[in-house]
Every structure is written in C-alpha cells, then in structure tokens.
Write a protein that holds these residues in place. Sequence first.
Motif, PDB file in Angstrom:
ATOM      1  N   LYS A 153      59.734  -3.138  92.140  1.00 29.06           N
ATOM      2  CA  LYS A 153      61.168  -2.977  91.457  1.00 29.06           C
ATOM      3  C   LYS A 153      62.518  -3.240  92.084  1.00 29.06           C
ATOM      4  O   LYS A 153      62.349  -3.394  92.983  1.00 29.06           O
ATOM      5  N   LEU A 154      63.200  -3.494  91.391  1.00 24.68           N
ATOM      6  CA  LEU A 154      64.594  -4.185  91.639  1.00 24.68           C
ATOM      7  C   LEU A 154      65.686  -3.636  91.414  1.00 24.68           C
ATOM      8  O   LEU A 154      65.971  -2.531  90.606  1.00 24.68           O
ATOM      9  N   ALA A 155      66.432  -4.321  92.751  1.00 25.66           N
ATOM     10  CA  ALA A 155      67.890  -3.994  92.786  1.00 25.66           C
ATOM     11  C   ALA A 155      69.453  -5.288  92.982  1.00 25.66           C
ATOM     12  O   ALA A 155      68.581  -5.071  93.276  1.00 25.66           O
ATOM     13  N   LEU A 156      69.863  -4.859  92.301  1.00 24.13           N
ATOM     14  CA  LEU A 156      70.985  -5.487  92.940  1.00 24.13           C
ATOM     15  C   LEU A 156      72.349  -5.233  94.046  1.00 24.13           C
ATOM     16  O   LEU A 156      73.084  -3.532  93.151  1.00 24.13           O
ATOM     17  N   GLU A 181      68.258  -6.524  82.643  1.00 17.50           N
ATOM     18  CA  GLU A 181      68.169  -5.344  82.431  1.00 17.50           C
ATOM     19  C   GLU A 181      66.876  -4.746  83.580  1.00 17.50           C
ATOM     20  O   GLU A 181      66.046  -3.750  83.784  1.00 17.50           O
ATOM     21  N   VAL A 182      66.446  -5.775  84.375  1.00 18.41           N
ATOM     22  CA  VAL A 182      65.077  -5.981  85.191  1.00 18.41           C
ATOM     23  C   VAL A 182      65.801  -5.052  86.628  1.00 18.41           C
ATOM     24  O   VAL A 182      64.974  -4.514  86.913  1.00 18.41           O
ATOM     25  N   PHE A 183      67.169  -4.511  86.774  1.00 16.25           N
ATOM     26  CA  PHE A 183      67.755  -3.705  87.642  1.00 16.25           C
ATOM     27  C   PHE A 183      67.439  -1.877  87.468  1.00 16.25           C
ATOM     28  O   PHE A 183      67.996  -2.324  86.095  1.00 16.25           O
ATOM     29  N   GLU A 184      66.608  -1.685  88.488  1.00 16.92           N
ATOM     30  CA  GLU A 184      67.009  -0.223  88.304  1.00 16.92           C
ATOM     31  C   GLU A 184      67.795   0.595  88.635  1.00 16.92           C
ATOM     32  O   GLU A 184      68.402   1.169  88.537  1.00 16.92           O
ATOM     33  N   LEU A 185      68.711   0.239  89.625  1.00 16.51           N
ATOM     34  CA  LEU A 185      70.257  -0.097  90.347  1.00 16.51           C
ATOM     35  C   LEU A 185      71.369  -1.184  90.124  1.00 16.51           C
ATOM     36  O   LEU A 185      70.160  -2.273  90.757  1.00 16.51           O
ATOM     37  N   ARG A 418      70.084   6.787  98.618  1.00 16.97           N
ATOM     38  CA  ARG A 418      69.841   6.204  96.175  1.00 16.97           C
ATOM     39  C   ARG A 418      69.270   4.587  96.741  1.00 16.97           C
ATOM     40  O   ARG A 418      67.693   5.519  95.781  1.00 16.97           O
ATOM     41  N   LEU A 419      68.968   3.991  97.301  1.00 20.07           N
ATOM     42  CA  LEU A 419      68.179   3.089  96.864  1.00 20.07           C
ATOM     43  C   LEU A 419      66.587   3.283  97.000  1.00 20.07           C
ATOM     44  O   LEU A 419      65.747   2.842  95.944  1.00 20.07           O
ATOM     45  N   MET A 420      65.841   4.159  97.656  1.00 16.96           N
ATOM     46  CA  MET A 420      64.489   4.805  98.575  1.00 16.96           C
ATOM     47  C   MET A 420      64.563   5.567  97.081  1.00 16.96           C
ATOM     48  O   MET A 420      62.740   5.549  96.517  1.00 16.96           O
ATOM     49  N   THR A 421      65.378   6.025  96.427  1.00 17.99           N
ATOM     50  CA  THR A 421      64.517   6.879  95.599  1.00 17.99           C
ATOM     51  C   THR A 421      64.544   6.393  94.237  1.00 17.99           C
ATOM     52  O   THR A 421      63.638   7.230  93.603  1.00 17.99           O
ATOM     53  N   LEU A 423      63.955   3.232  93.868  1.00 13.40           N
ATOM     54  CA  LEU A 423      62.789   1.880  93.928  1.00 13.40           C
ATOM     55  C   LEU A 423      61.786   2.781  94.066  1.00 13.40           C
ATOM     56  O   LEU A 423      60.818   1.911  94.546  1.00 13.40           O
ATOM     57  N   GLU A 424      61.942   3.925  94.435  1.00 10.49           N
ATOM     58  CA  GLU A 424      60.175   5.025  94.573  1.00 10.49           C
ATOM     59  C   GLU A 424      59.658   3.994  96.245  1.00 10.49           C
ATOM     60  O   GLU A 424      58.413   4.066  96.200  1.00 10.49           O
ATOM     61  N   LEU A 425      60.316   4.711  96.552  1.00  8.49           N
ATOM     62  CA  LEU A 425      59.846   4.339  98.104  1.00  8.49           C
ATOM     63  C   LEU A 425      59.889   5.157  98.910  1.00  8.49           C
ATOM     64  O   LEU A 425      60.420   5.200  99.857  1.00  8.49           O
ATOM     65  N   ALA A 426      61.000   6.154  98.193  1.00  7.46           N
ATOM     66  CA  ALA A 426      61.253   7.929  99.483  1.00  7.46           C
ATOM     67  C   ALA A 426      59.668   8.399  99.679  1.00  7.46           C
ATOM     68  O   ALA A 426      59.643   8.993 100.644  1.00  7.46           O
ATOM     69  N   LYS A 427      58.842   8.227  99.086  1.00  9.47           N
ATOM     70  CA  LYS A 427      57.238   8.476  99.477  1.00  9.47           C
ATOM     71  C   LYS A 427      57.092   7.773 100.611  1.00  9.47           C
ATOM     72  O   LYS A 427      55.662   8.536 101.313  1.00  9.47           O
ATOM     73  N   TYR A 428      57.961   7.125 101.258  1.00 12.43           N
ATOM     74  CA  TYR A 428      57.214   6.476 102.907  1.00 12.43           C
ATOM     75  C   TYR A 428      58.055   6.821 103.806  1.00 12.43           C
ATOM     76  O   TYR A 428      57.418   6.164 104.844  1.00 12.43           O
ATOM     77  N   ALA A 429      58.765   7.609 103.305  1.00 12.64           N
ATOM     78  CA  ALA A 429      59.417   8.189 104.345  1.00 12.64           C
ATOM     79  C   ALA A 429      59.153   8.864 105.405  1.00 12.64           C
ATOM     80  O   ALA A 429      57.807   9.587 104.411  1.00 12.64           O
TER      81      ALA A 429
END
Length: 429
Positions: A153-156, A181-185, A418-421, A423-429
């Motif tokens: 999952k990628l963000a700029l 187009e690769v960036f989720e955000l 916002r990045l954690m949500t 990029l699907e990282l919030a589950k690790y919080a």
Amino acid sequence: MPAPMTYRLWIGVSVLLLPFAAFAATRKLRRAGVSAPRSFEKLGRATLPRKAYPPLIWFHAASVGESLSVLALIARMGQKMPQAQFLITSGTATSAQVIDARLSAQVVHQFAPLDAPGPLERFLDHWRPDAGIFVESELWPQMLRRSFERGVKLALVNARLSERSIRRWRHMPALTRHLLEVFELILTQNDTTAEAMIKLHAPADRVARGINLKAMSGPLPVDDDLLNVARTALSDRPVWIASSTHEGEETQILTAHAKLLEKWPDLCLILVPRHPERGTKLGALITEAGLSMTRRSLGQMPVAQVFLADSMGELGTWYALGDITFLGGSLRPIGGHNPYEVAHSAGIILAGPHVTNFAETYRAMQTAGAAFETPNAETLHAQVSALFDAPERRRAARAAAKRFAEGQDDQLDAIADRLMTTLELAKYA
C-alpha cells in the motif's frame, strides 16, 4: 491496463545501464567513506534484518531534508504502533550520516536500491514492506510499480513538484498516469501541487492538501559541549548567522557584514555554506573581502570577524548562538531552504525573494512578523542593523517565529491517523 511503452522502455534501458550505474553509485558512496557492504545496499543487498512480524513501514526520501522531515511523523506513528518497524531509504552518504544520528530503536536506514529489476527485486524480497510512504517528488517508475504489484500500500506525502518537473511529466501522460495511480493517498504541500497532480492524471479523490512535514521536524540537535566552547570564544560579542548559502550569495552577505562592522566592530558572522566542501573556496573569498576568519573544519572557534562553519551536523548549535539568521538559496533562483529549522530555534528569518519551495510558509511567517525579505546586500544590511538597534522588536520577532513553528504540531496526529487508515495499518495500533 497494459504498461505504457515509455515504462517498458525505461525497464530495458535500466537493465542495459545497470552495470555502469551500479559502479558509479557504489564508488560515490565509497569515496564518501561508506563501507563496501553498505554501498552494496544500492544493489538491493540488505545489511540489516527485517523483523519477523509485521508491520514494516517503508519511507523513501531523496536526501537529508526530506528524510529529517518525516522523523516526527515516524515517531508519532511509532507511538501508535509500538510493534512496528520503520525503514528509511535515501540516496546520499550525507543523509545516512545525519539520519543515523537521529534514529530511534524502531527505525533503520538503508541506501535506496537503484531503479532496475535486480536491485529492486532483492530489496523487496528481503524487506517485504506492508506499506510504502514516498516523500516529496521521489517518483522512481520501477520502484513504485514493482512495489504496487506486490501489494504494498503506497502513499505520497509532502508532495511538491516544481514547474520544471510538471512540464517534464506533462510530456509523458501515459507514464505519469501509470505511476500516480499506484498511490492510495497523495498529500501535497500546497494547493498548487494538488491541482498539478490532478492535471497530471492522479486520481482526484486520492489527492488532498496536506501540511509541510518540514514544519514537524522540531529543533535541530544542539551539542551542549560545543555550544559552551563557542560561547566562551565569542564572549559577549553580537552574532548573526547566514546558513545554507550557495555560490553567488556569499559575496552579498560579506558585503553586508563589512558594512555592519562599521557600526558594530566586534560583530561576528557565522557563515554556514550549504555544501561544506566549498570551504576552501569560501575562505579565499572571505580573505579577498578583507575580513578576518576562522574555520570550523580546522578545529577553530569563532574568534574572528567571520566564522566559516564548514562542517556537517552542527547547524543546530550555530543557531543557538544567535537569533538573526539569513537563509540562503534565496538570493538566487534556487527555491529557498527550510525556515522551520530556524523558527524552532526561536530565530528570526531573513531571506531573499526566491523561496518558491516554501512560498506559502514564508508569506505566513512574514504576516506573523517572524520573517523578513532581504533581496540584496543593501536590504540585508539594513534589516540586520534595524533588528540589532531594536531589542524589543527582535524579541517580538523571535517569539512570533517560535509560536509559528509550534503551532503546526497539532496537525501531526491527523496526518498519522489518515495514513494508518488509508494504508490499512490501523489494525496494528
């Protein structure tokens, strides 16, 4: 959608040029004092282990400024995900040196792999990042696409494009769309970049105005022992600073300083060039200007009219010695440098008119009374002189700078969340 011809051509060219690029990149790092194993990180050969458990969050930045700008964001995300491992990749020996001195236990640094199939595949096989966060304008085609195709999952963030970059990408619309187009955000520094990203075919619903992460970097580190030695050497002499200066700017700075010495004969200028390797050339320039000088690279302290601070990693200490700083890269069309570093040290910022990299920040700082424009030697002399003449005005400007820098911090949590949500990282919080 199939990959555009320009992307396939880029892959072919990268394969052909890899032996030459690898030789040049590793030799450059070795000449800068990097060990052989670490220089081979450019070929995707990791020198550190990946933790067995997720997540691993990869930040990719170009150089010192970009890397330091995300350390506060990494720290905030690390607080929310204490089991996470963070990887920062950058390209230069200087960035590695500065970053390594500021890493926490959760963060490791590696040199970024070359944008070619072999180095990237080795890098991705080893690190297996769960998310990748790219900083500013680091848009390497294969690095982005190969990461995306592996499900990363990628963000700029802190996105910034110069007019020149926008024109270049505009000539390659298919490739630009394929990359963006690769960036989720995509979080941009300003509205201009946000509009440009959408015009370059970035998905409009993924583009948003963010904040300049360099506002979050906090004060630069101060070496207390060095600070005490320098203060002793200066005694009670007044000081002003010119930092991150470029060729063509120092002549005007020295002209202003020579005129200031007529009124304040014991005034010391701390001159910090953007590139310390220019120290010998600058020493000759100072001597030609008829000014006495000492040099940090020779182990000397500020006991002359000019102290040439041609060293790395000590800028925070020099900022602690004075409260008036001229920031270079602004008398010439270079784009200016980070004013937040000065503001976090409660310093007053002077700069020339060429500050496009931080245009909105400088405008806001000028409105707040924390920064002032000095387009030439005459106005630089006049502004420094006026500030020395008015201690109350100087104190007010310093306070305004400090308030401005600290006022940005409340946005950091929102960016991290916002990045954690996304990029699907919030589950690790």
